[in-house]
Design a protein around this motif. Structure first.
Motif, PDB file in Angstrom:
ATOM      1  N   ILE A 113       0.838  -1.206   0.000  1.00  0.00           N
ATOM      2  CA  ILE A 113       0.000   0.000   0.000  1.00  0.00           C
ATOM      3  C   ILE A 113       0.867   1.247   0.000  1.00  0.00           C
ATOM      4  N   ARG A 114       1.886   1.242   0.843  1.00  0.00           N
ATOM      5  CA  ARG A 114       2.752   2.417   0.925  1.00  0.00           C
ATOM      6  C   ARG A 114       3.576   2.579  -0.342  1.00  0.00           C
ATOM      7  N   LEU A 115       3.934   1.416  -0.934  1.00  0.00           N
ATOM      8  CA  LEU A 115       4.669   1.514  -2.194  1.00  0.00           C
ATOM      9  C   LEU A 115       3.784   2.092  -3.288  1.00  0.00           C
ATOM     10  N   ALA A 116       2.529   1.678  -3.270  1.00  0.00           N
ATOM     11  CA  ALA A 116       1.589   2.227  -4.249  1.00  0.00           C
ATOM     12  C   ALA A 116       1.417   3.719  -4.048  1.00  0.00           C
ATOM     13  N   ALA A 167      -2.063   3.122  -9.453  1.00  0.00           N
ATOM     14  CA  ALA A 167      -1.459   3.217  -8.117  1.00  0.00           C
ATOM     15  C   ALA A 167      -2.541   3.427  -7.063  1.00  0.00           C
ATOM     16  N   VAL A 168      -3.534   4.241  -7.429  1.00  0.00           N
ATOM     17  CA  VAL A 168      -4.622   4.486  -6.492  1.00  0.00           C
ATOM     18  C   VAL A 168      -5.444   3.214  -6.302  1.00  0.00           C
ATOM     19  N   ARG A 169      -5.731   2.612  -7.408  1.00  0.00           N
ATOM     20  CA  ARG A 169      -6.561   1.417  -7.300  1.00  0.00           C
ATOM     21  C   ARG A 169      -5.826   0.294  -6.544  1.00  0.00           C
ATOM     22  N   SER A 170      -4.537   0.161  -6.820  1.00  0.00           N
ATOM     23  CA  SER A 170      -3.793  -0.919  -6.173  1.00  0.00           C
ATOM     24  C   SER A 170      -3.784  -0.736  -4.665  1.00  0.00           C
ATOM     25  N   ALA A 171      -3.637   0.513  -4.248  1.00  0.00           N
ATOM     26  CA  ALA A 171      -3.658   0.751  -2.808  1.00  0.00           C
ATOM     27  C   ALA A 171      -4.995   0.327  -2.220  1.00  0.00           C
ATOM     28  N   ARG A 172      -6.042   0.646  -2.927  1.00  0.00           N
ATOM     29  CA  ARG A 172      -7.358   0.263  -2.424  1.00  0.00           C
ATOM     30  C   ARG A 172      -7.519  -1.258  -2.447  1.00  0.00           C
ATOM     31  N   ASP A 173      -6.986  -1.886  -3.546  1.00  0.00           N
ATOM     32  CA  ASP A 173      -7.079  -3.342  -3.610  1.00  0.00           C
ATOM     33  C   ASP A 173      -6.348  -3.998  -2.443  1.00  0.00           C
ATOM     34  N   LEU A 174      -5.160  -3.510  -2.190  1.00  0.00           N
ATOM     35  CA  LEU A 174      -4.383  -4.128  -1.112  1.00  0.00           C
ATOM     36  C   LEU A 174      -5.021  -3.842   0.247  1.00  0.00           C
ATOM     37  N   ARG A 175      -5.604  -2.683   0.368  1.00  0.00           N
ATOM     38  CA  ARG A 175      -6.273  -2.370   1.625  1.00  0.00           C
ATOM     39  C   ARG A 175      -7.472  -3.314   1.807  1.00  0.00           C
ATOM     40  N   GLN A 176      -8.095  -3.568   0.706  1.00  0.00           N
ATOM     41  CA  GLN A 176      -9.220  -4.493   0.751  1.00  0.00           C
ATOM     42  C   GLN A 176      -8.748  -5.900   1.110  1.00  0.00           C
ATOM     43  N   ALA A 223      -7.029  -1.065 -18.125  1.00  0.00           N
ATOM     44  CA  ALA A 223      -7.700   0.077 -17.512  1.00  0.00           C
ATOM     45  C   ALA A 223      -7.866  -0.176 -16.025  1.00  0.00           C
ATOM     46  N   ALA A 224      -7.608   0.891 -15.293  1.00  0.00           N
ATOM     47  CA  ALA A 224      -7.725   0.777 -13.838  1.00  0.00           C
ATOM     48  C   ALA A 224      -9.198   0.728 -13.431  1.00  0.00           C
ATOM     49  N   LEU A 249       2.583   9.676 -22.159  1.00  0.00           N
ATOM     50  CA  LEU A 249       1.723  10.428 -21.250  1.00  0.00           C
ATOM     51  C   LEU A 249       0.568   9.564 -20.782  1.00  0.00           C
ATOM     52  N   GLY A 250       0.006   8.810 -21.741  1.00  0.00           N
ATOM     53  CA  GLY A 250      -1.109   7.940 -21.393  1.00  0.00           C
ATOM     54  C   GLY A 250      -0.684   6.850 -20.429  1.00  0.00           C
ATOM     55  N   VAL A 251       0.483   6.293 -20.633  1.00  0.00           N
ATOM     56  CA  VAL A 251       0.974   5.237 -19.735  1.00  0.00           C
ATOM     57  C   VAL A 251       1.107   5.772 -18.319  1.00  0.00           C
ATOM     58  N   LEU A 252       1.707   6.950 -18.211  1.00  0.00           N
ATOM     59  CA  LEU A 252       1.925   7.508 -16.871  1.00  0.00           C
ATOM     60  C   LEU A 252       0.605   7.833 -16.192  1.00  0.00           C
ATOM     61  N   ARG A 253      -0.321   8.407 -16.954  1.00  0.00           N
ATOM     62  CA  ARG A 253      -1.604   8.724 -16.345  1.00  0.00           C
ATOM     63  C   ARG A 253      -2.306   7.454 -15.870  1.00  0.00           C
ATOM     64  N   GLU A 254      -2.259   6.426 -16.685  1.00  0.00           N
ATOM     65  CA  GLU A 254      -2.927   5.200 -16.308  1.00  0.00           C
ATOM     66  C   GLU A 254      -2.248   4.540 -15.108  1.00  0.00           C
ATOM     67  N   LEU A 255      -0.898   4.708 -15.060  1.00  0.00           N
ATOM     68  CA  LEU A 255      -0.152   4.159 -13.926  1.00  0.00           C
ATOM     69  C   LEU A 255      -0.551   4.860 -12.630  1.00  0.00           C
TER      70      LEU A 255
END
Lengths: 919, 195
Positions: free
Chosen positions: B21-24, B168-177, B58-59, B158-164
């Protein structure tokens, strides 16, 4: 000789063969080589080297392995270490490589004579690397996104070889390039690390002898971060005067690390930091309000941070920022005290009020002014007087009485609580007791015993006692529940302080109790100057002045007097410090003493200058005891002598001052009809009245000899007179001259003045009468009165006047004395010249001698003698004398007495010849 | 599943989730910073809209809360494996384009690439704890990058970075879940932690 040349030729041949072989082969090739080539050996291990000869050399030079000599540098290796493996191979073995050195050479002894190098190798000796230990890493944040990780380790022992260290690290699924240290062997920095993934880190050390790896370190770099401290710290004062608000920026993202903080602060000028409780700042934040600060005080703040969970390292402290709290009203009134000066007028005081400026933590701002209120307690009706002053003292002239003084300090925010001082008309309350001091921890502690009644507070006054400055009073307040305090001031060591404690009551004040004290004592700066006040035979009174308070440096506990003689031991006497005088006793008389004096404090003594004195030879009264009795004895003797003389005065007078008959009073003079009367004879006659003229000398001369005597015998006298006159009348010791000198005249000659006097007082005392023998009536009389026998007029007169029954005796003694003088003093020539007289009449010798003496005794007499015959005038010298004296010769020679008087004085003296008969 | 029941596995899982989570969170922070740098250095408009990049998962997803833990992990792993390839391509393109002139952008890209790689490792470890062998990377990666022009490559980056950043936000939520103690979930109880 031949064999020697043979060896040389053989060697030259061998060398030529070798060179030829090498050149012909086209390569530079030796006759052998060593295996291994340039080995790297572990220190302490064993080592074997082989020297292998080329077969070609065997053919040309008859060189074999048994001829091989191993050398280390130039030192031959013992042959015990050799082994000939075969014809061309020789080995050497070393059990410990520490004995090896470079180069190790293989040499051959050609024909057993010439040593030739075949090959050499360099041997490198070292150690394999040790396993690196104590690996540790830290991530220093250098910017917001850059986190280099530095790992350090202990490389272990020195290997003497080129050893390479590598810091290796990897993720479980990914390897990273090694970190190779630069210039060092114990640390390496990885440029950037990623957090939240475990990283395995280890160190690999490798050299020619081996390789070693440290234990791996597995860590998440986020746990070893030393973040950058917060920056842009700002301090803002809040609404409250005790609060300051800090704000800052963190330089590490919250996504990376949550932080906790430490905040420290101190006042300006203070070196000790205070810290905000860590639990108050244990959560992420960018601001904090520090409370509990002092109003109107400048503080310095600093902050640091670390990972919130405490894993990792604290950052450095941030830069310091200052902030000032706002003002508040003074927290207390200024301490107040007074000095009452009642000396000028008994009915009024000069009241010096003084108060201390509030400490900054009490003033809470800038004190703008003080409000002083003085209220007379005795006259309640009079309104209190108010004064607004900017200074911390106020002097008032007030009538005697009890006053209540109130002081209030005021700043921009407000006024302080009032400070009240009651000044009673007299300090009638109980004082403190047992005031004492004690130096402690470089400060001076004052203690006292409290009075029995309740004390509001105490005032401690003190001042430095010095000769050079006035006693400037300092003071401090202490609460009423204490019985001791430290003096709050610049108390200097070696200085005397006069400390006074006053108890202040609700309704009055006790009198002050004083004590003198030193913070620290020292030896006196000088010793007393001693001197003597009085010095006797066996004692000396010493005196000195007390040292001044500036010289004492402490309490003078005692004086010690040291005194000694030049060669004696020093004696010490201890003297009470209150004394300024001391008597040294049991001293030796007439002795030089050196004395000095030391003054002692608790810390030691110092000696004054030496003083020397000499005791007296005689004690007090000794001289008096000697002199007074001597004087008394002398006086007694004198008195006795005087009494004796008085009793025997007649006898003495007869011996010393015999009464010489005055010829002028002689009867014969009166009687002589041929003596012409002088016109002034009457005056003489008045001086010697008839009846009183009793003492005369009579020389009887035979009438038969009258003419020869008067004419012939007197000639020599004239000659003598002339000689005497030409010799200025001094005794020359020649013949008659000395004979003519009488003892008195000799004395007179030595003193001109006296001579003159004698001369002037010369009295012609003798009358020579030529008469008949015995009862015969004299036919012819030659009378003269030229005796110069010195006579004290008064005595003579008194004797004359007092002439009693003893006159006959005196006269006889006188003649005897004169006769004696003639016998003893007359020289022979004189005696010869007088023979004629002796032949004429031996009985007249005495009288003639008297005549000689008389004529020699005074020159004027001689002149008078001549003039007598010529009837000349009186000599000049006689004229200067008193009238009575000058008249005498004239009386004798020139002035016959009147016809009426002559029989009266003449008759008794004409009784007999050559003597004197009493009348 | 047996492994997940052991206490050490539970601790390991919780630790992986926590640090994931912190890494995300850090990855998102860094990607956001990198986006600013990238837009600036590439001369792009920060507000430019970029169409969906091919090969980038897609996230956004429907019924996110209905996904199982394993499903979340697999989707995340697939996405980050794809990002690792795409970022590696971008890094290579950036080096070709700018050389060593813009080292800061290259270091930032490399840092994000490392984080993506590390996050993928976290996901793989979590899958192992779920007793699921992570799928092979072969064939699951994004399609080979088509030959694009320079500008298209910039926009793609630019698209790759935005999607990343989204991921990152979603992964944090996934791991929190995943870290939540859920009886329906196969995961062990965990401690929720906010980024």
């Amino acid at each position: 000789m031949f064999s020697g040349w043979n060896w040389v030729a053989h060697g030259f041949y061998l060398l030529l063969n070798i060179c030829t072989f090498e050149v012909s082969g086209g390569l530079v090739q030796s006759c052998g080589h060593i295996i291994p080539e340039s080995p790297v050996l572990a220190l302490g291990s064993n080592f074997t080297a082989l020297c292998i000869l080329n077969e070609s050399c065997l053919d040309f030079g008859n060189i074999y392995a048994n001829q091989i000599i191993w050398k280390i540098k130039n030192k031959v290796v013992p042959k015990e270490q050799y082994r000939e493996i075969n014809r061309t191979v020789s080995s050497v073995t070393f059990n410990d490589t520490s004995s090896l050195a470079t180069p190790l050479t293989c040499n051959i002894l050609a024909d057993g004579q010439i040593e030739q190098n075949i090959y050499g190798i360099a041997v490198t000796i070292g150690l394999p690397p040790e396993k690196p230990k104590n690996l540790s890493c830290i991530v220093h944040q250098v910017s917001k996104l850059t986190y280099p990780m530095t790992c350090t380790w202990n490389p272990g022992r020195h290997t003497f070889l080129d050893t390479h260290f590598r810091l290796k690290y990897r993720w479980p699924q990914e390897n990273f390039p090694d970190c190779i240290p630069k210039d060092v062997n114990n640390s390496c920095t990885i440029a950037d690390v990623q957090f939240f993934v475990n990283l395995e880190v280890w160190v690999e050390a490798a050299n020619a002898l081996g390789k070693a790896e440290s234990d791996p370190l597995v860590l998440d770099p986020i746990e070893i971060v030393k973040p950058l401290p917060p920056h842009n710290l700002s301090v803002n004062s809040g609404i409250l005067p005790t609060v300051l608000k800090l704000s800052w920026e963190n330089r590490i993202s919250g996504a990376v690390m949550k932080l906790k903080f430490n905040i420290r602060y101190r006042t300006i000028g203070d070196t000790n930091w205070m810290q905000v409780p860590p639990e108050d700042t244990a959560s992420p934040r960018t601001s904090f309000s520090v409370q509990g600060l002092r109003p109107y005080t400048e503080y310095v703040f600093s902050i640091r941070c670390m990972k919130e969970d405490g894993v990792g390292y604290w950052s450095d402290w941030s830069e310091e920022k200052t902030g000032i709290t706002t003002e508040d009203k003074p927290s207390k009134g200024p301490p107040i005290w007074r000095i009452v000066d009642a000396s000028r007028s008994p009915a009024s005081w000069t009241l010096h009020l003084m108060w201390k400026a509030l400490e900054p933590f009490e003033a809470n701002g800038v004190i703008l002014q003080y409000e002083v209120t003085v209220r007379a307690k005795s006259s309640l009706s009079s309104p209190p007087e108010k004064y607004n002053v900017n200074t911390t003292n106020l002097t008032l002239k007030l009538p005697n009485g009890t006053y209540e003084v109130t002081v209030i300090a005021r700043n921009r925010v407000g006024a302080s609580p009032p400070s009240v001082l009651l000044i009673p008309a007299s300090n009638s309350k109980a004082p403190v007791k047992n005031v004492r001091t004690l130096p402690k921890d470089g400060k001076l502690w004052v203690g006292w015993t409290a009075p029995s009644s309740y004390v509001l507070k105490y005032v401690i006054e003190w001042c430095l006692v010095s000769n050079s400055s006035d006693c400037i009073i300092e003071w401090q307040n202490e609460p009423g529940n204490v019985q001791g305090t430290y003096l709050k001031g610049d108390i200097k060591p070696f200085k005397c302080y006069l400390i006074t404690v006053y108890p202040l009551y609700a309704d009055g004040q006790g009198s002050g109790q004083s004590v003198k004290a030193y913070l620290q004592q020292d030896r006196p700066s000088k010793g007393p100057t001693v001197q003597t006040k009085k010095v006797g035979k066996a004692e000396a009174v010493l005196t000195w002045n007390h040292l001044t308070v500036d010289e004492q440096n402490g309490f003078i506990r005692s004086y010690t007097i040291f005194y000694k003689t030049v060669d004696g031991n020093e004696t010490a006497v201890t003297v009470d410090p209150s004394k300024t005088e001391y008597t040294l006793s049991s001293l030796t008389s007439d002795t030089l003493y050196t004395v000095r004096m030391m003054a002692y404090t608790d810390e030691g003594g110092r000696s004054g200058p030496d003083f020397t004195f000499t005791t007296q030879k005689f004690g007090k009264g000794e001289i008096e005891a000697i002199v007074v009795p001597v004087c008394l004895a002398f006086l007694l003797i004198v008195l006795l002598g005087v009494l004796f003389c008085f009793n025997k005065r007649d006898l003495i007078k007869k011996h010393i001052w015999p009464i010489v008959p005055d010829p002028s009073k002689s009867n014969i003079a009166q009687w002589s009809p041929q003596v012409p009367a002088k016109h002034n004879f009457s005056s003489k006659d008045q001086m010697y009245p008839e009846g009183s003229f009793t003492d005369v000398s009579v020389v009887e001369i035979e009438a038969d000899d009258k003419k020869s005597f008067s004419e012939q015998d007197l000639k020599p006298f004239d000659l003598l007179k002339k000689e005497k006159s030409t010799s200025e009348g001094h005794s020359s010791g020649i013949g008659g001259s000395s004979c003519m000198s009488s003892p008195r005249q000799s004395v007179s000659d030595s003193d001109e003045g006296e001579t003159t006097q004698n001369t002037s007082s010369t009295v012609q005392y003798s009358t020579v009468v030529l008469n008949g023998y015995r009862d015969q009536t004299p036919v012819q009389v030659f009378s003269r009165s030229e005796s110069t026998q010195p006579l004290l007029d008064s005595e003579e007169r008194s004797e004359d006047h007092a002439g009693g029954g003893d006159s006959t005796t005196q006269r006889q003694q006188y003649f005897k004395q004169n006769g004696g003088q003639d016998e003893t003093n007359t020289d022979r020539p004189c005696f010869e010249r007088t023979k004629q007289i002796i032949s004429a009449n031996e009985g007249d010798l005495v009288g003639f001698a008297q005549l000689q003496i008389s004529s020699q005794s005074s020159q004027p007499l001689g002149l008078g003698l001549e003039k007598n015959t010529q009837e000349a005038a009186l000599p000049d010298g006689v004229q200067t004398n008193t009238e009575g004296q000058t008249m005498r010769p004239e009386t004798v020679e020139g002035n016959p007495p009147s016809a009426d008087e002559m029989p009266k004085s003449y008759l008794p003296q004409t009784v007999r010849q050559g003597g004197y008969m009493p009348q | 599943m047996a492994a997940a029941d052991s206490p050490s596995a539970a601790l390991r899982r919780r630790d992986l989730c926590s640090r994931g989570i912190r890494l995300a969170g850090k990855m998102r922070s860094d990607v956001v910073d990198l986006l600013d740098t990238y837009v600036e250095r590439q001369g792009l408009d920060a507000s430019a809209s970029v169409a969906a990049v091919e090969g980038v998962p897609a996230a956004a997803v429907e019924r996110w809360d209905e996904q199982t833990g394993t499903q979340r992990l697999l989707e995340n792993l697939a996405a980050y494996r794809a990002f690792r390839v795409l970022l590696a391509q971008m890094l290579e393109e950036q080096r070709e384009q700018l050389g060593e002139a813009d080292a800061a952008l290259g270091r930032a890209l490399a840092g994000v690439l490392l984080q993506v790689s590390a996050f993928a490792y976290h996901l793989e470890e979590l899958l192992r704890l779920e007793s699921r062998a992570p799928p092979s990377e072969e064939g699951s990666g994004p399609p080979p990058a088509p030959h694009l022009g320079l500008f298209e490559r910039k926009l793609r980056g630019l698209g790759v970075l935005r999607e990343l950043a989204q991921w990152a936000v979603r992964s944090a939520r996934d791991l929190r879940q995943l870290a939540k103690p859920s009886p329906g979930s196969s995961s062990a109880p965990g401690m929720a932690e906010s980024p």
